[in-house]
Design a protein around this motif. Structure first.
Motif, PDB file in Angstrom:
ATOM      1  N   ALA A 178      -2.800  -5.099  -3.546  1.00 29.90           N
ATOM      2  CA  ALA A 178      -2.828  -4.025  -2.331  1.00 29.90           C
ATOM      3  C   ALA A 178      -2.102  -2.819  -3.037  1.00 29.90           C
ATOM      4  O   ALA A 178      -2.676  -1.672  -2.903  1.00 29.90           O
TER       5      ALA A 178
ATOM      6  N   ALA B 162      -3.909   0.618  -3.672  1.00 27.60           N
ATOM      7  CA  ALA B 162      -3.654   1.906  -3.207  1.00 27.60           C
ATOM      8  C   ALA B 162      -3.537   2.821  -4.422  1.00 27.60           C
ATOM      9  O   ALA B 162      -3.862   3.998  -4.201  1.00 27.60           O
TER      10      ALA B 162
ATOM     11  N   ARG C 112       0.853   4.027  -3.203  1.00 24.49           N
ATOM     12  CA  ARG C 112       0.365   5.477  -2.878  1.00 24.49           C
ATOM     13  C   ARG C 112       1.502   6.509  -3.396  1.00 24.49           C
ATOM     14  O   ARG C 112       1.491   7.483  -4.063  1.00 24.49           O
TER      15      ARG C 112
ATOM     16  N   THR D 211       0.919  -1.136   0.090  1.00 26.52           N
ATOM     17  CA  THR D 211      -0.041   0.014  -0.045  1.00 26.52           C
ATOM     18  C   THR D 211       0.968   1.325  -0.071  1.00 26.52           C
ATOM     19  O   THR D 211       0.694   2.066  -0.675  1.00 26.52           O
TER      20      THR D 211
END
Ligand SMILES: [Zn+2]
Length: 310
Positions: free
Chosen positions: A263, A267, A233, A229
């Motif tokens: 994941a 994200a 990001r 994640t």
């Protein structure tokens, strides 16, 4: 005449002739004796090039993708980790010419070489701009904009492992600072955090933690998801800044399974504004060959094409 690509990493040196169409001949691999200093490593690279060469086709050009940040204009290492003592200041162009004769030598950082390979013959082929992310022992990155590798004013551009990352507060990075992405999302960070938070002590590396996550270990799942994640990001931040045609994700973690990949991409897409949602997020296509192919790519692609007389 032939061109040899070299992938010079902390544990091994791989070299092979790269054809004009990007295909590799047999790959020679030597264990890197980095601790013995730059002169020994240069001897090893020269030896790997000689072993990769074939009779009747003299090596005229050598492309190297090396650990450490490089000034590609001179071939000099400008920063490196403790794995390569005294590596900073080493000039690979002069060092290899002393050993191999007047061959053409071009040097790039290893992740930059990965990016050049994926951009030429891999997942980013045909795209003018690409963000490459390599997620493994470290978190590396490289930017190709309008078909040109861009490493910035200090040759560090694209190194996304050292950007501040939410979730990494209090975690120490390999650069010595706290709160960087690499301290949360690199492979060793996953193993270290798993143990620090009370995970099963018999798991001795990241691979085993990832396998435990796939087997239902809830702490391992949480750590893997948090690492992925954080990276997703961070990639979204770069995509928003640069708006490339494609992002290519390679390195050991990119092939660690669907838990990590899902994941990371969720994200990433969770952060992107709607106009950027269509940017393809692709796994790297060339595997460990990418850096060899990419190191040779600039020498091959810029070489004049020779045709027979008839
Ligand atoms: Zn850092």
């Amino acid at each position: 005449m032939s061109t040899v690509g070299v992938d010079l990493g902390g544990t091994k040196i791989s070299a092979a002739i790269v054809d004009a169409d990007g295909k590799l001949h047999a790959v020679t691999t030597l264990p890197t004796r980095a601790a013995e200093g730059p002169e020994v490593v240069l001897d090893q690279v020269a030896e790997a090039v000689r072993l990769a060469a074939v009779c009747g086709s003299p090596v005229t050009a050598v492309g190297v993708g090396t650990a450490g940040a490089v000034d590609p204009a001179t071939g000099t290492i400008v920063s490196a980790t403790d794995t390569f003592p005294r590596w900073v200041g080493t000039n690979l162009v002069t060092g290899l010419r002393e050993r191999l004769g007047e061959v053409e030598v071009e040097v790039h950082n290893d992740v930059d070489a990965h990016a050049l390979g994926e951009s030429w013959r891999g997942a980013g082929a045909g795209k003018a701009s690409m963000l490459m992310v390599a997620a493994g022992t470290g978190i590396g990155g490289a930017l190709i904009l309008d078909g040109v590798l861009r490493t910035g004013a200090h040759h560090i551009g694209g190194e996304i492992g050292h950007i501040p990352a939410p979730g990494a507060e209090g975690l120490t990075c390999t650069c010595g600072r706290e709160g960087h992405l690499e301290a949360l999302s690199a492979g060793p960070a996953i193993h270290r955090r798993y143990l620090a938070l009370g995970g099963e002590e018999t798991l001795s590396d990241t691979k085993q933690v990832v396998a435990a996550a796939a087997g239902g270990d809830e702490l391992a799942q949480r750590i893997v998801v948090e690492a992925a994640t954080g990276l997703g990001r961070a990639i979204a931040g770069i995509l928003t800044t640069v708006d490339p045609d494609v992002v290519v994700v390679g390195g050991g973690l990119a092939s660690a399974g669907m838990l990590w990949w899902k994941a990371m991409t969720e994200a990433l897409h969770g952060e992107l504004v709607s106009g950027l949602q269509s940017i393809p997020v692709l796994p790297a296509a060339l595997g460990q060959s990418a850096a060899i192919i990419g190191a040779a790519a600039p020498l091959i692609r810029h070489a004049p094409t020779l045709h027979c007389a008839q």
